[in-house]
Motif scaffolding. Structure first.
Motif, mmCIF file in Angstrom:
data_model
loop_
_atom_site.group_PDB
_atom_site.id
_atom_site.type_symbol
_atom_site.label_atom_id
_atom_site.label_comp_id
_atom_site.label_asym_id
_atom_site.label_seq_id
_atom_site.Cartn_x
_atom_site.Cartn_y
_atom_site.Cartn_z
ATOM 1 N N VAL A 25 0.860 -1.189 0.000
ATOM 2 C CA VAL A 25 0.000 0.000 0.000
ATOM 3 C C VAL A 25 0.892 1.234 0.000
ATOM 4 N N ASN A 26 0.509 2.264 -0.741
ATOM 5 C CA ASN A 26 1.288 3.501 -0.755
ATOM 6 C C ASN A 26 1.300 4.140 0.621
ATOM 7 N N LEU A 27 2.473 4.629 0.998
ATOM 8 C CA LEU A 27 2.626 5.330 2.274
ATOM 9 C C LEU A 27 2.034 6.720 2.143
ATOM 10 N N GLY A 28 1.319 7.160 3.168
ATOM 11 C CA GLY A 28 0.759 8.508 3.174
ATOM 12 C C GLY A 28 1.831 9.530 3.483
ATOM 13 N N SER A 29 1.431 10.646 4.014
ATOM 14 C CA SER A 29 2.356 11.706 4.393
ATOM 15 C C SER A 29 3.292 11.204 5.489
ATOM 16 N N LYS A 30 4.602 11.344 5.269
ATOM 17 C CA LYS A 30 5.588 10.860 6.226
ATOM 18 C C LYS A 30 5.714 11.878 7.358
ATOM 19 N N GLN A 31 5.196 11.509 8.532
ATOM 20 C CA GLN A 31 5.155 12.416 9.668
ATOM 21 C C GLN A 31 6.087 12.011 10.802
ATOM 22 N N GLU A 93 3.760 1.609 2.565
ATOM 23 C CA GLU A 93 3.465 1.476 3.989
ATOM 24 C C GLU A 93 4.198 0.276 4.572
ATOM 25 N N GLY A 94 4.837 0.472 5.716
ATOM 26 C CA GLY A 94 5.531 -0.607 6.394
ATOM 27 C C GLY A 94 4.585 -1.414 7.272
ATOM 28 N N CYS A 103 1.857 6.504 8.140
ATOM 29 C CA CYS A 103 2.433 7.855 8.173
ATOM 30 C C CYS A 103 3.841 7.890 8.758
ATOM 31 N N SER A 104 4.533 6.752 8.744
ATOM 32 C CA SER A 104 5.863 6.743 9.363
ATOM 33 C C SER A 104 6.849 5.884 8.585
ATOM 34 N N ILE A 105 8.106 6.237 8.773
ATOM 35 C CA ILE A 105 9.226 5.484 8.210
ATOM 36 C C ILE A 105 9.791 4.621 9.335
ATOM 37 N N ALA A 106 10.005 3.344 9.050
ATOM 38 C CA ALA A 106 10.510 2.417 10.062
ATOM 39 C C ALA A 106 11.988 2.149 9.860
ATOM 40 N N VAL A 107 12.742 2.276 10.952
ATOM 41 C CA VAL A 107 14.170 1.969 10.955
ATOM 42 C C VAL A 107 14.399 0.901 12.027
ATOM 43 N N CYS A 134 15.093 12.836 8.019
ATOM 44 C CA CYS A 134 14.420 14.065 8.465
ATOM 45 C C CYS A 134 14.534 15.144 7.395
ATOM 46 N N TYR A 135 15.731 15.304 6.843
ATOM 47 C CA TYR A 135 15.963 16.336 5.831
ATOM 48 C C TYR A 135 15.120 16.084 4.577
ATOM 49 N N THR A 136 15.184 14.873 4.035
ATOM 50 C CA THR A 136 14.511 14.592 2.760
ATOM 51 C C THR A 136 12.995 14.510 2.889
ATOM 52 N N ASN A 137 12.500 14.273 4.096
ATOM 53 C CA ASN A 137 11.052 14.133 4.286
ATOM 54 C C ASN A 137 10.448 15.258 5.117
ATOM 55 N N ASN A 138 11.268 16.249 5.457
ATOM 56 C CA ASN A 138 10.821 17.394 6.253
ATOM 57 C C ASN A 138 10.148 16.942 7.559
#
Length: 181
Positions: A25-31, A93-94, A103-107, A134-138
């Motif tokens: 599924v496409n990831l929404g706004s990365k918050q 989406e992860g 709405c999140s990036i998982a590390v 953080c820089y590339t996704n504001n």
């Protein structure tokens, strides 16, 4: 905000990733950015697979074959020697933090950080990765969380959890360095 270059990392093809299924599924706004650890019992995967690429393949295998997921659940991983590895496409989406996957990036950091310590090399590489994300996704460094901050979980392990404030501060300093007097 100071420009952050993409840190050196092993691509999916570099570690031999399998193709994801079409169920992503496409990831929404990365918050947010959510930090995890593998948390496997007795730290077994990194003991059996000390090569970070092989460990990454094993994590993907568990996620796809045992859990039935479309791909590895995390977008990026940091190995036990500090190597950064690409995981799931970060436009998708992860599968990592219910209620925040959209709405999140998982590390994820390889290993169990309830029983192992985060090394200075891992921390340095993690900070570089987080600053770039953080820089590339504001995303503000204040929006970097441990999994347990958002869900009932001990993840990312006590060794990482105890350093989250320091990690956020280091990311902030990379993005917004203080001028020299």
């Amino acid at each position: 905000m100071i420009y952050q270059s993409e840190p050196s990392m092993v691509s999916r093809s570099g570690w031999g990733a399998r193709s994801a299924t079409n169920n992503l599924v496409n990831l929404g706004s990365k918050q947010y950015i959510v930090i995890h650890h593998a948390g496997d019992a007795n730290d077994n995967i990194v003991k059996v697979y000390p090569d970070e690429k092989a460990a990454m393949k094993r994590y993907q295998e568990i996620h796809m074959d045992s859990n039935g997921w479309a791909d590895i659940g995390y977008h990026y991983c940091v190995g036990i020697k500090g190597t950064i590895l690409q995981g799931r496409n970060d436009t998708k989406e992860g599968v990592h933090t219910p209620g925040y996957n959209y709405c999140s990036i998982a590390v994820m950091i390889h290993g169990n950080y309830d029983i192992r310590s985060l090394t200075s090399t891992q921390k340095s590489k993690l900070v570089s990765l987080l600053a770039w994300l953080c820089y590339t996704n504001n995303i503000s460094p204040s929006k970097i969380y441990g999994h347990g901050d958002l869900a009932s979980s001990s993840c990312p392990g006590s060794s990482v959890k105890s350093q989250l404030s320091s990690i956020r501060g280091l990311v902030m300093n990379k993005l917004y360095p203080q001028p020299e007097n």
